[in-house]
Enzyme design. Structure first.
Site, PDB file in Angstrom:
ATOM      1  CB  THR A  84      78.231  58.462  44.179  1.00  0.00           C
ATOM      2  OG1 THR A  84      77.996  59.361  45.274  1.00  0.00           O
ATOM      3  CG2 THR A  84      79.595  57.801  44.336  1.00  0.00           C
ATOM      4  N   GLY A  85      75.834  58.994  42.161  1.00  0.00           N
ATOM      5  CA  GLY A  85      74.418  59.332  42.159  1.00  0.00           C
ATOM      6  C   GLY A  85      73.948  60.274  41.066  1.00  0.00           C
ATOM      7  CB  ALA A  86      75.478  61.627  38.118  1.00  0.00           C
ATOM      8  CB  ILE A 117      72.442  67.920  43.502  1.00  0.00           C
ATOM      9  CG1 ILE A 117      71.294  68.770  44.049  1.00  0.00           C
ATOM     10  CG2 ILE A 117      73.781  68.487  43.963  1.00  0.00           C
ATOM     11  CD1 ILE A 117      71.209  68.781  45.568  1.00  0.00           C
ATOM     12  CB  SER A 147      69.212  65.518  54.302  1.00  0.00           C
ATOM     13  OG  SER A 147      67.909  65.948  54.643  1.00  0.00           O
ATOM     14  CE1 TYR A 154      68.083  61.248  51.577  1.00  0.00           C
ATOM     15  CE2 TYR A 154      67.036  62.955  52.892  1.00  0.00           C
ATOM     16  CZ  TYR A 154      67.888  62.590  51.873  1.00  0.00           C
ATOM     17  OH  TYR A 154      68.550  63.551  51.159  1.00  0.00           O
TER      18      TYR A 154
END
Length: 265
Positions: A24-26, A32, A168, A177
């Site tokens: 996910t998230g590309a 990354i 994170s 976040y």
């Protein structure tokens, strides 16, 4: 959620079946997730990936035009099949639709790598309720729903399944976040126990500050000074660890929060 056209490599016909990863998230070439996609393809995986252009459009780096199409072509050049899906992971209906789409195009998912995020700087005093809720919807709730879909649908050989999430520990000045990422890694680590009957390993990676285009010159200098190896982390550093965790050799590492940050901080 919208499907981008699946691209099939010339090597597809008659070749040995490759396991399928969903990343996910590309949405950005510098991110990354894009490095993870390419590294898994090099390592012998077929790779589906998600992106969400409206998120990049409201961030200061802006949209990376053609990034998804370029990533698809690069994956194909490595001999892998790929499937790209534009997906709004703040919508709780999307994870199920996403797995339906990937299974239809590529087959059952063996590795789930969660690189997506909502990340807007704000602190205790200035975070809005709407921003807080959106961070938790994308970073925590979608993680749970994606892992739940994975657990309900996994059909692979015991010991072959992999879940990896990117987390994170940043909180001050980045409260929603950091807090939602903390929830993300706890969900991932819980899955190591709740999916034990499937023999699936579940790990979270904290890659530390990674140079994907968001840092100012001052931030770069500060982070280099705070890192014993005297350089910034780059996307490939994290991708290398993801590929190892997804390999047979990484199969004994489970239920871990791994710091892969060059000793930062």
């Amino acid at each position: 959620m919208s499907d981008a056209r699946r691209v099939v490599s010339p090597q597809e016909a008659g070749r040995e079946e490759r396991p399928v990863a969903l990343v996910t998230g590309a949405g950005r070439s510098a991110g990354i997730a894009a490095s993870v996609v390419l590294s898994l393809a090099r390592a012998g995986w077929d790779v589906a990936f998600t992106y969400w252009t409206p998120y990049d459009a409201r961030m200061r780096w802006g949209v990376d035009p053609g990034a998804a199409a370029e990533l698809r072509q690069r994956v194909v050049s490595l001999g892998a099949r790929t499937h790209a899906i534009e997906a709004d992971l703040s919508d709780p209906a999307v994870p199920g639709q996403l797995f339906d789409s990937v299974e239809r195009e590529l087959g059952n998912v063996t590795a789930l790598v969660l690189c997506h995020c909502e990340s807007v700087d704000s602190g205790l005093l200035d975070t809005t309720v709407e921003s807080f809720d959106l961070h938790f919807a994308v970073n925590a709730r979608a993680t749970w729903l994606l892992i739940r879909e994975y657990g309900l649908r996994f059909r692979g050989q015991r010991g072959s399944g992999r879940i990896v999430s990117l987390t994170s520990d940043h909180t001050a000045g980045n409260l929603p976040y950091g807090a939602s990422k903390g929830a993300m890694d706890r969900i991932t680590l819980a899955a190591a126990h709740e999916l034990a009957h499937l023999g699936v390993t579940c790990n979270a990676i904290n890659p530390g500050p990674t140079d994907t285009g968001w840092m100012t010159d001052g931030q770069r200098a500060d982070m280099i000074r705070s890192t014993p190896l005297s350089r910034l982390g780059v996307p490939q550093d994290c991708a290398n660890l993801v590929v190892f965790l997804c390999s047979a050799e990484g199969g004994w590492i489970n239920a871990q929060l791994l710091h892969s940050n060059g000793g930062f901080g």
